[in-house]
Every structure is written in C-alpha cells, then in structure tokens.
Design an enzyme around this catalytic site. Structure first.
Site, short mmCIF file in Angstrom:
data_model
loop_
_atom_site.label_atom_id
_atom_site.label_comp_id
_atom_site.label_asym_id
_atom_site.label_seq_id
_atom_site.Cartn_x
_atom_site.Cartn_y
_atom_site.Cartn_z
N ASP A 213 0.86 -1.19 0.00
CA ASP A 213 0.00 0.00 0.00
C ASP A 213 0.89 1.24 0.00
O ASP A 213 2.12 1.13 -0.03
CB ASP A 213 -0.96 -0.01 1.20
CG ASP A 213 -2.29 0.65 0.85
OD1 ASP A 213 -2.28 1.81 0.40
OD2 ASP A 213 -3.34 0.00 1.01
N HIS B 42 -2.50 3.05 -4.59
CA HIS B 42 -2.00 2.51 -3.32
C HIS B 42 -0.59 1.96 -3.53
O HIS B 42 -0.24 0.89 -3.02
CB HIS B 42 -2.93 1.42 -2.78
CG HIS B 42 -4.24 1.97 -2.26
ND1 HIS B 42 -4.36 2.60 -1.05
CD2 HIS B 42 -5.47 2.00 -2.83
CE1 HIS B 42 -5.62 2.99 -0.88
NE2 HIS B 42 -6.31 2.65 -1.94
N ASP C 239 -8.39 -0.38 -6.43
CA ASP C 239 -9.29 0.61 -5.84
C ASP C 239 -8.69 2.02 -5.80
O ASP C 239 -7.47 2.18 -5.79
CB ASP C 239 -9.66 0.19 -4.39
CG ASP C 239 -8.42 0.04 -3.50
OD1 ASP C 239 -7.45 -0.58 -3.96
OD2 ASP C 239 -8.43 0.56 -2.37
N GLU C 240 -9.60 2.97 -5.76
CA GLU C 240 -9.33 4.36 -5.36
C GLU C 240 -8.20 5.04 -6.14
O GLU C 240 -7.43 5.80 -5.56
CB GLU C 240 -9.02 4.42 -3.85
CG GLU C 240 -10.17 3.93 -3.01
CD GLU C 240 -9.93 4.02 -1.50
OE1 GLU C 240 -10.87 4.36 -0.79
OE2 GLU C 240 -8.80 3.74 -1.05
C1 TNX Z 1 -11.03 1.96 1.75
S1 TNX Z 1 -11.61 -0.96 0.95
C2 TNX Z 1 -9.93 1.33 1.23
C3 TNX Z 1 -8.74 1.12 2.07
C4 TNX Z 1 -8.90 1.80 3.39
C5 TNX Z 1 -10.29 1.54 3.93
C6 TNX Z 1 -10.53 2.07 5.29
C7 TNX Z 1 -10.67 -0.44 -0.15
C8 TNX Z 1 -10.65 -1.21 -1.36
N1 TNX Z 1 -9.95 0.68 0.02
O1 TNX Z 1 -7.59 1.54 1.40
O2 TNX Z 1 -7.93 1.32 4.26
O3 TNX Z 1 -11.22 2.12 3.07
O4 TNX Z 1 -11.74 1.64 5.82
#
Ligand code: TNX
Length: 787
Positions: free
Chosen positions: A211, A286, A350-351
C-alpha cells in the site's frame, strides 16, 4: 483474571460440562445441544457422555493422520496428555477416530459428520478439510481451560456430550483480511490470525501486503521495495490524516516486512489449517511505497517518500503508458506466484485518482493507440493485461469493485466493497464475487459508541450488524447467486497499530462473520447466537484474546413526545439474560439502582444512565443519555438549505427534539449538511423572553466533518426582519487528533422574540492539508437549545 472472566463463570461452567445446562444458555431454536459457533447445519443431542482423558487414543490413516496429529497437539497443549495413536484397525472404544470416506462430491469438500457416543468420537469427512472442521467443532465441546497457552495443571477428564452433527459450509470463501501496510504486524501475529480464522472454520486469509504506507513482501529482484518502501517516518503521535511527510535528512524508522522464507513458512502453516492465502499486490494506486523505491515506474518520475499517514486523493499511480511498468509488475508477480500456491492473486484496483494519467504523454498515447477512450479505459486495460499475464501463469485475479469500471477483465473475480452493487453487476455478468461491503464487513469501524471506544477510522458496525449481513442479494437468480463465493471481514489498520488492538476489533465480530459465512441462512437468529457467543467468550478469555466487551452495553432508544416536552426511553439489552439498572439523578448505576422493566417517561430535562448487569456485576459500559427540554422543544423549524438525505437524523424535528449526538457521526442524532450552511428559523409559537441560545456541532476531521466557520443568532417578532444579536466565530480547524463536539452558546438580556434564526457557516471545502483537500466539507449539527 479480569472482571469479565469472573462474571462469566456460569457460562464457563456450562461450557465446561459441554452442555446447555445453565438456563440462560438454553437455545430457543429447534436445535438443542451445546453452544456452537458457527451453528452446524444439523445437530441432534443424544443422552450420555464420552469421557476424554489421557488414556483416549486417536485413530486415523493416510491423509487423515495430519489432522489426528493436530487434534492430539491441541489436547496436549490444553492438558499435557500425550494421546497414543491406535495401531491397526480403528478401536471401538475410548478413541477419537478420524475417517476419510473417499472421493467427495465437489459440494461437500469441507463437510463432515461428528458422532459422539459413550464409546468413541467419530469424525467422518470426504476430505481432510472436513475432518479439520469436525475437530474445530469438537474443540468447543471440551473445557475452555484447555485453550490456554499452557496445559491446565492436572487436567480433569472431560465429559463430551453425545450427539450427532451433520455439517457443511454455506459458502466456499470465508475470509478474513488484514492490512499489514498501514501498520506492520509481527509475523507471530500472522500465525495467530490464521489460527483465529481456522478456529472459526474460515478458509481464506486475504493478506494486504502493499500500500502507500508500506511494502511488506520481500521481492528479490527489486530489493528497494522493502529496503525503502518498507519504512516510513514515525508520526505515531499525530492523527493519521494529519501527518507531515518525511523531511529532508529525516530517517524512516517505522516499518518492517516479511522475508520470502517467513512467507513460505506462513503459507505452509496456513495450509495445515486448510487456509488459502490470497496475497494482495495493489495497482495502479496505493503504490506510494513502491514508487518511493522505484519512482521511474510513476508518470512523473518522482521523487517520492513513503507517506507516514493518510493520502487522499491517491494520484501517484504506476504509469500505465510505459511497458517497463508492466515488466516490473510481472517480475513482482512472478515471485508472488512462486510463494503462494492458491488460485487467486488480488491486484487491488481501488481508489485510483487518474489526474496524473491525464497529464502523462505516455498514458495518453496508450489511450489513443489502444483505443481506450479515457483513463477509466486505461485502468481497465491495465487490469486486463495483468489478468492475461496471471492467467498464462495459471492464476486467477480478484480485485476491488473498481475493476468493473471501463470493462471487467475476463475471468476476474470481484470483491464488492462499496456496497453490494459491484458484486451484483459482476455476478450478472457471470463473474465470481466475494461480498465485503463497508456497511457490514469493515472491522476497522467502531463497534460501540465512539465515546467509549479507541479512536477508529469512523463508521459504526456493532456485532448485530455483522450478524445481520446477508451476502447473497435477493435480486440475483439462482444461477447468478452461485457466483457469490462468500464473504469476508476486512481489517484495515490506519488506526490499529498493535496486535492487541487488532484483536479488539476482530473479536467478537469475527464469530458473527464466521456464522454468516458457514451456517444456513434459515438457522440464523440473533438471540440464539448471543447465547452461544456468551458461552464462547470464556474460550477467548482462556486464549488470552483481547476481545471487545462493547456489545455488553445498554442500547437506549429515545422517543420524544410530539410536543417535545417528554420522552419515552426504552433500554434495549443486547443480552436477554442480563438485567439493566438505571438512574435518573446523575449517579452511576449499580446493581442496587432501580431495575429496568419497561420504557421510562422522562419529564423535562434529565439524563438517564444505565448499565447491563450479570450476576450483580457490570458488563460493558455505563451509557448516559441526556434529554433536553427547552423553549424550542418540538417547535416548527424552517430550513433554507436541505439537510443531506444521508444524515437526516429525525428530519424536520431533529434540531429541537431534545436529543444530542455522541461522537459517532452516524448515531442518528446528527443532521448533516454537505457543503451547505445551516440556516434555519425556529418559530417559538409566541413571543417570549430569551436568555440563552446554544447549538452544537461535531468535528471529525477524518470523516470530513468540520466545525462551523461562524455561528450567528438573529431574532424577529414577525419572522420577516431579523436582528442579529450574536456572531460567534469558529475556533478554526483543529489538528484532528480528537473528535470534538463544539458548543456555541450566548447569553442575552432583554431579548423578547417569537422567531430565532440560526446560521452556521460550513467551511465549504476540506482545507488544503486535509486528506480530502478541495472535496465537499460536512457540517453536522444536533440540538438548538433556547432558554
Ligand atoms: C477503503 S476498501 C480502502 C482502504 C482503506 C479503507 C478504510 C478499499 C478497497 N480501500 O484503502 O484502508 O477504506 O476503511
């Protein structure tokens, strides 16, 4: 012994004799017999007991021997007895017999039967995994004291109740996840976590290894991943979302990683516990720690340092326009494949904020030449390309539900976390799914009222909510529903720095998740579960697990009368076998305080304090609920800007209902305004003297909730022209260490009015140094008190 252990002695005794003897443990369901978690598919209690002692033998052959050795080892650890192995044919008395029944139908690969007679304990299964789960059931029938770290001094023979159990899991993916990046966890804890999963008949460990804040897996070809990416500056004193980046000359001292040798040993251990490890290597976002080590695989070329805390939005991604990035990732995955024999590799997904990709000439060129349309298409391209590579190496990919965007890679499985919809879409498109939505499965969220809990990332998922989780959406047809492989508890560790804290967040919620994943939907029932859970706690106690007692706090439900002058409080007990004592005079309740029987009417301002007692001793915490009656109670409130439908509280009456919010932003008392100001007019019904006005606001930096910039109070006799008599400046934005409730009060003299206008200015957008910088800020308000 902690107070809880003392309190739970009746439960302990019930567990010791392996029966549901104590009346409060009586299971209300059709099944009778001992208290087991997860509840088996079918259990029939029989009269009599099997006597398990040092002279009992184990009998097994072939692949069953490993499980026989395991059960002998558990008993040795608990009692010091060294059970002998029976030679030759299975003996028909005083034996634990483990028998493999030959080739299984795919559906019962993990099922087992357990038959206990006074003569013997017989576990039969098609595969060794089934035998192993039979042993986990048997474990719950022997004394809790056997679960201690050292053998019980002079262990007594155990009376194991006779019964027949036919059991198999509902889902094939029963997962537990652990983020070892935000905080590093020692390898011993990884072993312990695997044991916890196994004990709960869970079979998948999702190991979140990379991460932004740390790269935790040794990759021989790229040593800087761990040498640089495994370490960050230590900012433990500061709130996670307010940590300054590494400064020039500053040494990175916090971190760690797992060597390949350590990982191989963990994988082997997990496999002996029938647990598959799914390693997660995050991409394209990440990736901050990896890019700090190898900035050339980013779009900008860096340099970067490993962030010691929250990063938002996540803009530093692997460059998807450069082929060397793909070689780099494939090299990494080659080593990962060599370490983890399971079918799946988790590739994250993700994200990812794609603003750097937008600016990057290589990424843009790739979008053009591959006809990808936009950056979402580029992410999908990247995941498809990695899927293709992993497929060629005999692996399947799973990713967070963002991998659906721009088109899902063939064969990819989806981990649905932003609700269930991603999973539903994937299942409809014929892809496998693991359900792990934030509403039920995020064990980093609070499990009790935030005021009483260690600081967490936010949210509120008490164990009842976990237990109420249904992984298979009703909207799927039978064929689509088969794609729901199962569910998983996720433990993200931004706010969890130690194994003890991790255990606190995991337990007892993991037991609820285990039952959701294993037991038939139709057999689930909260009351019954709670009885069994209470009987299970002495086992956790014996194991030295730092489990949370938050469940054992009273849950007050307050209903205000329509005139706002009185309220009816119902005190809900999560534990039907315990009693509630309460006070109304501000004193701490004890077992001698009035006992709660039925809802209590509060007349006028008052505070009710209540606690849950078992055998005269307090369980959980005392909860205090203030109820306020004042001049605006129940009066009409007119809003200039609407409240957000995500945080409505009681809607139109929320600000004058006498209920104040806790430090938990979604406790139902706070009304939220997203980017808008609060501007309301309260009609007091008639002109009256006003001596004081106050209103309260929540500040929860990590949840993007800020105190107002300014609060003002204005008055009017007709409701048209208002005269502003107080303008109270906000205190600025705090450093985010604490969740704070801010009270803005002002005394007045000689003020008579019928209408009061309250304005609270939202700061608008999150400040520049905030993880959500530039994003919409929230303003949360609960009660406007007029005296
Ligand atoms: C979202 S769940 C994230 C994580 C964070 C988490 C905290 C996900 C795929 N991504 O990177 O740690 O929320 O609740």
């Amino acid at each position: 012994m902690t107070s809880c252990a003392r309190i739970l002695i009746p439960a302990l005794l019930a567990a010791l004799c392996g029966c549901a003897g104590a009346p409060r443990m009586q299971a209300p369901s059709a099944q009778t017999g001992p208290a087991l978690i997860p509840l088996p598919v079918k259990m029939t209690a029989r009269p009599g007991h099997f006597r398990l002692d040092g002279s009992t033998v184990t009998a097994s052959s072939g692949e069953a021997e490993e499980v026989a050795e395991y059960v002998a080892q558990l008993i040795r650890r608990g009692t010091g007895w060294q059970l002998a192995r029976a030679a030759g044919v299975p003996p028909d008395s005083n034996a634990i017999v483990l028998e493999l029944t030959g080739s299984p139908a795919a559906s019962d690969a993990e099922g087992y039967t357990l038959e206990i007679t006074p003569q013997r304990i017989l576990i039969k299964a098609a595969r060794p995994a089934g035998l192993f789960y039979g042993v986990q059931t048997l474990r719950q029938l022997w004394p809790a004291a056997w679960e201690g770290p050292a053998p019980a001094v002079q262990a007594e023979p155990a009376r194991i109740p006779c019964l027949v159990i036919n059991d198999q899991p509902r889902y094939s993916w029963r997962g537990g996840h652990l983020d070892v990046c935000r905080h590093f966890f020692p390898i011993e804890f990884i072993y312990r976590y695997i044991d916890y999963l196994a004990m709960n008949k869970m079979n998948t460990f999702h190991w979140h290894l990379t991460d932004d804040q740390g790269w935790r897996i040794e990759i021989k070809k790229y040593p800087l991943l761990t040498e640089v990416g495994g370490w960050r500056v230590d900012r433990s004193g500061d709130h996670w979302n307010k940590r300054a980046p590494q400064q020039p000359g500053e040494k990175a001292t916090y971190g760690g990683y797992y060597s390949q040798e350590e990982i191989r040993a963990v994988v082997e251990y997990a496999s002996s516990r029938f647990i598959t490890i799914v390693p997660e290597i995050e991409m394209p976002a990440h990736a901050g720690a990896a890019l700090a080590a190898y900035p050339r695989f980013s779009c900008t070329g860096g340099p970067f340092t490993v962030p010691p805390g929250g990063v938002w939005p996540i803009v530093n991604l692997y460059c998807a326009g450069d082929d060397t990035t793909f070689s780099f990732l494939q090299d990494i995955l080659d080593e990962v494949i060599g370490l983890f024999p399971g079918d799946y590799i988790h590739i994250g997904g993700d994200e990812a904020d794609k603003s750097e990709w937008k600016k990057c000439p290589k990424c843009q060129a790739r979008i053009r030449t591959e006809n990808l349309g936009d950056e979402t298409g580029l992410q999908s391209y990247m995941i498809r390309r990695m899927e293709g590579y992993l497929h060629s190496r005999g692996k399947r990919i799973i990713g967070w539900d963002e991998i659906l965007e721009g088109g899902l890679a063939p064969r990819a499985a989806v981990m649905s976390w932003r609700g269930m919809q991603g999973g539903i879409d994937a299942a409809r498109a014929d892809h496998d799914v693991v359900m792990t939505p934030t509403d039920y499965c995020y064990f980093d969220y609070y499990q009790g009222p935030a005021d009483f809990e260690p600081l967490s990332i936010g949210g509120y998922i008490p164990i009842e909510t976990v237990y109420a989780f249904e992984p298979t959406p009703a909207s799927l047809d039978e064929k689509q529903a088969k794609h729901i492989l199962g569910c998983q508890a996720n433990l993200w560790t931004e706010f969890i720095a130690t194994p003890e804290h991790a255990e606190y967040m995991l337990f007892p919620r993991l037991l609820a998740m285990a039952e959701v994943a294993w037991s038939p939907k139709s057999s689930r029932g909260w009351d019954h579960f709670l009885d069994r859970l209470t009987a299970f706690l002495p086992r956790l106690e014996a194991m030295g697990v730092n489990y949370s007692r938050s469940l054992y706090s009273v849950k007050p439900v307050l209903e205000r009368s329509s005139d706002g002058r009185s309220a009816l409080v119902a005190l809900k007990s999560p534990a039907p076998f315990a009693v509630i004592h309460y006070t109304l005079d501000g004193a701490e309740p004890t077992a001698a305080s009035p006992r709660y029987e039925s809802p209590i009417t509060l007349q006028g301002s008052s505070t009710i304090k209540a606690g849950l007692f078992l055998d005269g001793a307090l369980q959980g915490r005392i909860v205090a609920v203030p109820f306020l009656v004042h001049k605006a109670s129940g009066q009409k409130v007119t809003y200039t800007h609407p409240w957000s439908d995500r945080y409505q509280a009681a809607g139109p009456t929320a600000l004058v209902d006498g209920l104040t919010g806790s430090k938990n932003y979604n406790d139902g008392s706070w009304q939220g305004f997203e980017q808008h100001d609060l501007e309301v007019v309260i009609d007091l019904g008639r002109e009256m003297e006003i001596r004081r006005v106050s209103s309260s606001y929540l500040e929860d930096f990590g949840s993007w909730i800020f105190a107002p910039r300014e609060v003002s109070y204005a008055f009017s006799d007709k409701g048209k022209e208002f005269q502003t008599l107080a303008v109270l400046p906000g205190g600025g934005i705090q450093d985010g260490n604490e969740i704070t409730i801010h009270h803005f009060g002002r005394d007045f003299s000689n003020v008579r009015a019928r209408y009061l206008k309250v304005t609270a200015k939202n700061i608008g957008v999150c400040p520049p140094d905030h993880a959500g910088a530039g994003g919409k800020a929230w303003l949360f308000v609960d009660e406007i008190i007029v005296e």
